[in-house]
Design a protein around this motif. Structure first.
Motif, mmCIF file in Angstrom:
data_model
loop_
_atom_site.group_PDB
_atom_site.id
_atom_site.type_symbol
_atom_site.label_atom_id
_atom_site.label_comp_id
_atom_site.label_asym_id
_atom_site.label_seq_id
_atom_site.Cartn_x
_atom_site.Cartn_y
_atom_site.Cartn_z
ATOM 1 N N SER A 34 12.788 71.094 27.309
ATOM 2 C CA SER A 34 12.662 71.564 28.729
ATOM 3 C C SER A 34 12.252 73.030 28.555
ATOM 4 O O SER A 34 12.815 73.980 27.744
ATOM 5 C CB SER A 34 13.765 71.340 29.547
ATOM 6 O OG SER A 34 14.065 69.786 29.737
ATOM 7 N N CYS A 35 11.694 73.351 29.730
ATOM 8 C CA CYS A 35 10.974 74.808 29.868
ATOM 9 C C CYS A 35 11.146 75.413 31.190
ATOM 10 O O CYS A 35 10.462 74.412 31.899
ATOM 11 C CB CYS A 35 10.034 75.210 29.142
ATOM 12 S SG CYS A 35 9.352 77.035 29.618
ATOM 13 N N ILE A 36 11.984 76.139 31.763
ATOM 14 C CA ILE A 36 12.055 76.778 33.138
ATOM 15 C C ILE A 36 11.495 77.818 33.167
ATOM 16 O O ILE A 36 12.030 78.944 32.553
ATOM 17 C CB ILE A 36 13.378 76.581 33.622
ATOM 18 C CG1 ILE A 36 13.636 75.024 33.786
ATOM 19 C CG2 ILE A 36 13.327 77.219 34.934
ATOM 20 C CD1 ILE A 36 14.992 74.852 34.241
ATOM 21 N N ALA A 37 10.260 78.058 34.065
ATOM 22 C CA ALA A 37 9.959 79.608 34.524
ATOM 23 C C ALA A 37 10.450 80.075 35.654
ATOM 24 O O ALA A 37 10.700 79.219 36.841
ATOM 25 C CB ALA A 37 8.365 79.596 34.382
ATOM 26 N N SER A 38 10.937 81.485 35.868
ATOM 27 C CA SER A 38 11.558 81.903 37.107
ATOM 28 C C SER A 38 10.929 83.098 37.162
ATOM 29 O O SER A 38 10.367 83.875 36.127
ATOM 30 C CB SER A 38 13.023 81.868 36.840
ATOM 31 O OG SER A 38 13.408 82.792 35.852
ATOM 32 N N GLY A 39 11.042 83.815 38.510
ATOM 33 C CA GLY A 39 10.363 85.005 38.943
ATOM 34 C C GLY A 39 9.158 84.904 39.930
ATOM 35 O O GLY A 39 9.182 84.018 40.442
ATOM 36 N N VAL A 88 10.977 83.038 30.950
ATOM 37 C CA VAL A 88 10.793 81.836 30.577
ATOM 38 C C VAL A 88 12.139 81.422 29.427
ATOM 39 O O VAL A 88 12.350 82.267 28.693
ATOM 40 C CB VAL A 88 9.398 81.477 29.815
ATOM 41 C CG1 VAL A 88 9.380 80.214 28.798
ATOM 42 C CG2 VAL A 88 8.173 81.882 30.642
ATOM 43 N N VAL A 89 12.402 80.299 29.940
ATOM 44 C CA VAL A 89 13.665 79.717 29.042
ATOM 45 C C VAL A 89 13.519 78.385 28.386
ATOM 46 O O VAL A 89 13.266 77.348 29.290
ATOM 47 C CB VAL A 89 15.329 79.774 29.683
ATOM 48 C CG1 VAL A 89 16.257 79.458 28.957
ATOM 49 C CG2 VAL A 89 15.142 81.514 30.388
ATOM 50 N N GLU A 90 13.648 78.103 27.253
ATOM 51 C CA GLU A 90 13.241 76.804 26.485
ATOM 52 C C GLU A 90 14.865 76.219 26.378
ATOM 53 O O GLU A 90 15.853 77.153 26.199
ATOM 54 C CB GLU A 90 12.866 76.741 25.394
ATOM 55 C CG GLU A 90 11.177 77.346 25.380
ATOM 56 C CD GLU A 90 11.351 78.646 24.852
ATOM 57 O OE1 GLU A 90 10.330 79.277 24.226
ATOM 58 O OE2 GLU A 90 12.383 79.494 24.762
ATOM 59 N N SER A 91 14.995 74.905 26.264
ATOM 60 C CA SER A 91 16.307 74.161 25.959
ATOM 61 C C SER A 91 15.787 72.935 25.291
ATOM 62 O O SER A 91 14.870 72.520 25.489
ATOM 63 C CB SER A 91 17.151 74.018 27.130
ATOM 64 O OG SER A 91 16.677 73.272 28.229
ATOM 65 N N GLY A 92 16.774 72.267 24.682
ATOM 66 C CA GLY A 92 16.718 70.985 24.163
ATOM 67 C C GLY A 92 16.573 70.891 22.855
ATOM 68 O O GLY A 92 16.530 69.506 22.204
ATOM 69 N N GLY A 93 16.491 71.897 22.137
ATOM 70 C CA GLY A 93 16.345 71.789 20.461
ATOM 71 C C GLY A 93 17.791 71.287 19.890
ATOM 72 O O GLY A 93 18.834 71.085 20.417
#
Length: 114
Positions: free
Chosen positions: A20-25, A3-8
């Motif tokens: 934004s948050c993207i989950a992968s796997g 899980v990776v957040e961005s935009g702060g």
């Protein structure tokens, strides 16, 4: 799952910010993704969440100012934060959960200050 957040970042009171948050796997079709926040002085606080195929849910402190949305094709959730207040300053975490499995991101800092 990763899980990776961005935009702060920094923003003035009354301003806006979009996280934004993207989950992968190994992403399950039925899952819940949400946002929490935490400051050194407080316990981690739930902010908003949105399950696959469901409507967003919000904490009272942000309802009417924050809007959560998700893109299932991208396994992504976003948090549009409007009319930000100094008390919204926090480290914002994204949380992915499916059944008993939970994964957190590393967090992204939002600072509301003039």
């Amino acid at each position: 799952v990763h899980v990776v957040e961005s935009g702060g970042g920094g923003v003035q009171p009354g301003g806006s910010r979009r996280l934004s948050c993207i989950a992968s796997g190994d992403i399950r079709i039925i899952n819940d993704m949400g946002w929490y926040r935490q400051t050194p002085e407080k316990q981690r606080e739930w902010v908003a969440a949105i399950a696959s195929g469901d409507t967003p849910r919000y904490a009272d402190s942000v309802r009417g100012r924050f809007t959560a949305s998700r893109d299932n094709a991208k396994n992504m959730v976003s948090l549009q934060m409007n009319n930000l207040k100094p008390e919204d300053t926090s480290l914002y975490y994204c949380r992915y959960s499916a059944s008993a499995y939970v994964q957190w991101g590393q967090g992204t800092q939002v600072t509301v200050s003039s």
